[in-house]
Write a protein that holds these residues in place. Structure first.
Motif, PDB file in Angstrom:
ATOM      1  N   PHE A  78      22.022 -26.248  -9.354  1.00 19.81           N
ATOM      2  CA  PHE A  78      22.951 -27.371  -9.298  1.00 19.81           C
ATOM      3  C   PHE A  78      24.401 -26.904  -9.294  1.00 19.81           C
ATOM      4  O   PHE A  78      25.232 -27.411  -8.544  1.00 19.81           O
ATOM      5  CB  PHE A  78      22.701 -28.290 -10.498  1.00 19.81           C
ATOM      6  N   ALA A  79      24.714 -25.906 -10.147  1.00 20.51           N
ATOM      7  CA  ALA A  79      26.111 -25.528 -10.377  1.00 20.51           C
ATOM      8  C   ALA A  79      26.640 -24.484  -9.405  1.00 20.51           C
ATOM      9  O   ALA A  79      27.858 -24.304  -9.305  1.00 20.51           O
ATOM     10  CB  ALA A  79      26.266 -25.013 -11.809  1.00 20.51           C
ATOM     11  N   ILE A  80      25.771 -23.781  -8.687  1.00 22.14           N
ATOM     12  CA  ILE A  80      26.239 -22.718  -7.809  1.00 22.14           C
ATOM     13  C   ILE A  80      27.186 -23.245  -6.734  1.00 22.14           C
ATOM     14  O   ILE A  80      28.074 -22.522  -6.258  1.00 22.14           O
ATOM     15  CB  ILE A  80      25.033 -21.996  -7.141  1.00 22.14           C
ATOM     16  N   ALA A  81      27.065 -24.517  -6.379  1.00 26.45           N
ATOM     17  CA  ALA A  81      27.932 -25.079  -5.333  1.00 26.45           C
ATOM     18  C   ALA A  81      29.407 -24.976  -5.711  1.00 26.45           C
ATOM     19  O   ALA A  81      30.269 -24.820  -4.839  1.00 26.45           O
ATOM     20  CB  ALA A  81      27.557 -26.536  -5.083  1.00 26.45           C
ATOM     21  N   VAL A  82      29.704 -25.055  -7.017  1.00 28.74           N
ATOM     22  CA  VAL A  82      31.099 -25.001  -7.459  1.00 28.74           C
ATOM     23  C   VAL A  82      31.709 -23.643  -7.151  1.00 28.74           C
ATOM     24  O   VAL A  82      32.908 -23.535  -6.875  1.00 28.74           O
ATOM     25  CB  VAL A  82      31.185 -25.322  -8.970  1.00 28.74           C
ATOM     26  N   SER A 204      32.182 -34.223  -8.826  1.00 32.22           N
ATOM     27  CA  SER A 204      30.785 -34.199  -9.292  1.00 32.22           C
ATOM     28  C   SER A 204      30.320 -32.769  -9.546  1.00 32.22           C
ATOM     29  O   SER A 204      29.185 -32.416  -9.261  1.00 32.22           O
ATOM     30  CB  SER A 204      29.883 -34.862  -8.249  1.00 32.22           C
ATOM     31  N   SER A 205      31.206 -31.928 -10.084  1.00 29.84           N
ATOM     32  CA  SER A 205      30.886 -30.520 -10.278  1.00 29.84           C
ATOM     33  C   SER A 205      29.902 -30.297 -11.427  1.00 29.84           C
ATOM     34  O   SER A 205      29.026 -29.434 -11.337  1.00 29.84           O
ATOM     35  CB  SER A 205      32.164 -29.712 -10.536  1.00 29.84           C
ATOM     36  N   ASN A 206      30.017 -31.062 -12.514  1.00 34.08           N
ATOM     37  CA  ASN A 206      29.183 -30.836 -13.688  1.00 34.08           C
ATOM     38  C   ASN A 206      28.012 -31.806 -13.813  1.00 34.08           C
ATOM     39  O   ASN A 206      27.005 -31.486 -14.441  1.00 34.08           O
ATOM     40  CB  ASN A 206      30.035 -30.917 -14.957  1.00 34.08           C
ATOM     41  N   TYR A 228      32.382 -34.102  -2.105  1.00 42.43           N
ATOM     42  CA  TYR A 228      31.520 -34.069  -0.926  1.00 42.43           C
ATOM     43  C   TYR A 228      31.318 -32.645  -0.412  1.00 42.43           C
ATOM     44  O   TYR A 228      30.265 -32.331   0.146  1.00 42.43           O
ATOM     45  CB  TYR A 228      32.098 -34.983   0.152  1.00 42.43           C
ATOM     46  N   LEU A 229      32.327 -31.787  -0.622  1.00 42.43           N
ATOM     47  CA  LEU A 229      32.128 -30.376  -0.307  1.00 42.43           C
ATOM     48  C   LEU A 229      31.076 -29.768  -1.232  1.00 42.43           C
ATOM     49  O   LEU A 229      30.162 -29.061  -0.794  1.00 42.43           O
ATOM     50  CB  LEU A 229      33.446 -29.612  -0.462  1.00 42.43           C
ATOM     51  N   ILE A 230      31.206 -30.065  -2.526  1.00 36.65           N
ATOM     52  CA  ILE A 230      30.247 -29.547  -3.505  1.00 36.65           C
ATOM     53  C   ILE A 230      28.844 -30.054  -3.201  1.00 36.65           C
ATOM     54  O   ILE A 230      27.865 -29.292  -3.224  1.00 36.65           O
ATOM     55  CB  ILE A 230      30.676 -29.955  -4.933  1.00 36.65           C
ATOM     56  N   GLU A 231      28.730 -31.335  -2.891  1.00 29.49           N
ATOM     57  CA  GLU A 231      27.412 -31.928  -2.655  1.00 29.49           C
ATOM     58  C   GLU A 231      26.771 -31.396  -1.377  1.00 29.49           C
ATOM     59  O   GLU A 231      25.538 -31.356  -1.273  1.00 29.49           O
ATOM     60  CB  GLU A 231      27.540 -33.446  -2.626  1.00 29.49           C
TER      61      GLU A 231
END
Length: 275
Positions: A78-82, A204-206, A228-231
């Motif tokens: 979940f968190a690697i996108a950040v 929506s990072s966390n 939206y980039l993170i998602e």
């Protein structure tokens, strides 16, 4: 002696910039990449700092995976996108700082007085940023898999991550270029980092937005393009191929790049008028 060698290297770069547009961009892109790779104090934040933050967050927030509606049982997935967004923001700082150093030393002005085309002045720098963006994205993918994340989109998803990571780095890097051209100061460029870093926390990072259904934070996260980039990155890990998330993510990355390039064009025109 070191200053003399640096001056000679810059002179050789200036001599090689004549020729076709592709040759000019290639020379400046190579210089941009090598300048970053040869300086550990620049390479460390780009590659390792986001991974350190990932390890801290994954350790402290892994209990969030037990919340009803949380999309995965692995907080690393979940968190690697950040990390990809943080890498892009570090690209903003490093690219802008490097360009500001060239402006302060007079190297940029000397290049501007050569037959070098205007588009090559920044184009080469941004191609180098794209190369670093691919490198850092590849490292994030490998390290996330080592840490236990599962990439549901498979090898094709990894390739999409590399493309989106490079595009994100170029978008943020171009913002750094615009700031450097406008101010001519590396310190001013570095001062932008806290401002942009706040956008990560207000996204929506966390937690996923479906768990933030009401309140001001949900509204801010929904309007924040960073969400939206993170998602988009996140969907490749925990969903697989989510066309809506990817479309939104690429739209934000492309929009950021276009706006940044317009800012660069305006700042470059102003900078060259002073030369």
């Amino acid at each position: 002696m070191a200053a003399r060698r640096m001056g000679m290297a810059r002179a050789r770069t200036g001599e090689r910039v004549s020729g076709t547009l592709s040759a000019q961009v290639g020379v400046l892109a190579r210089r941009s990449m090598l300048k970053t790779l040869r300086q550990p104090f620049q390479l460390f934040p780009i590659i390792f700092f986001p991974l350190i933050l990932l390890a801290v967050n994954a350790s402290g927030l892994k209990a969030a995976t037990k919340l009803p509606g949380f999309p995965t049982s692995s907080y690393v997935s979940f968190a690697i996108a950040v990390a990809f967004i943080q890498g892009g923001m570090f690209a903003l700082i490093n690219t802008g700082t490097n360009l500001a150093e060239d402006i302060e030393s007079g190297f940029f002005n000397r290049l501007a007085l050569t037959p070098l085309r205007r588009v090559s002045l920044i184009g080469g720098l941004l191609v180098g940023v794209a190369g670093i963006g691919v490198l850092q994205s590849a490292v994030y993918v490998v390290m996330s898999l080592v840490a236990g994340a599962h990439l549901d989109a498979g090898f094709g998803g990894a390739l999409v991550i590399l493309v989106l990571g490079a595009l994100t780095a170029v978008g943020f890097g171009a913002l750094g270029c615009a700031a450097a051209l406008r101010t001519g100061s590396g310190e001013a460029v570095q001062g932008l980092f806290p401002l942009f870093f706040v956008f990560i926390f207000l996204s929506s990072s966390n937690l996923p937005r479906n768990l933030l259904r009401t309140g001001w934070f949900h509204t801010v996260a929904t309007w924040n393009p960073i969400s939206y980039l993170i998602e988009a990155f996140r969907s490749l890990y925990i969903v697989g191929w989510d066309g809506t998330a990817l479309l939104r993510g690429f739209a934000v990355a492309i929009g950021l790049t276009l706006v940044s390039l317009l800012a660069v064009s305006w700042a470059l025109r102003t900078r060259l008028q002073r030369t």
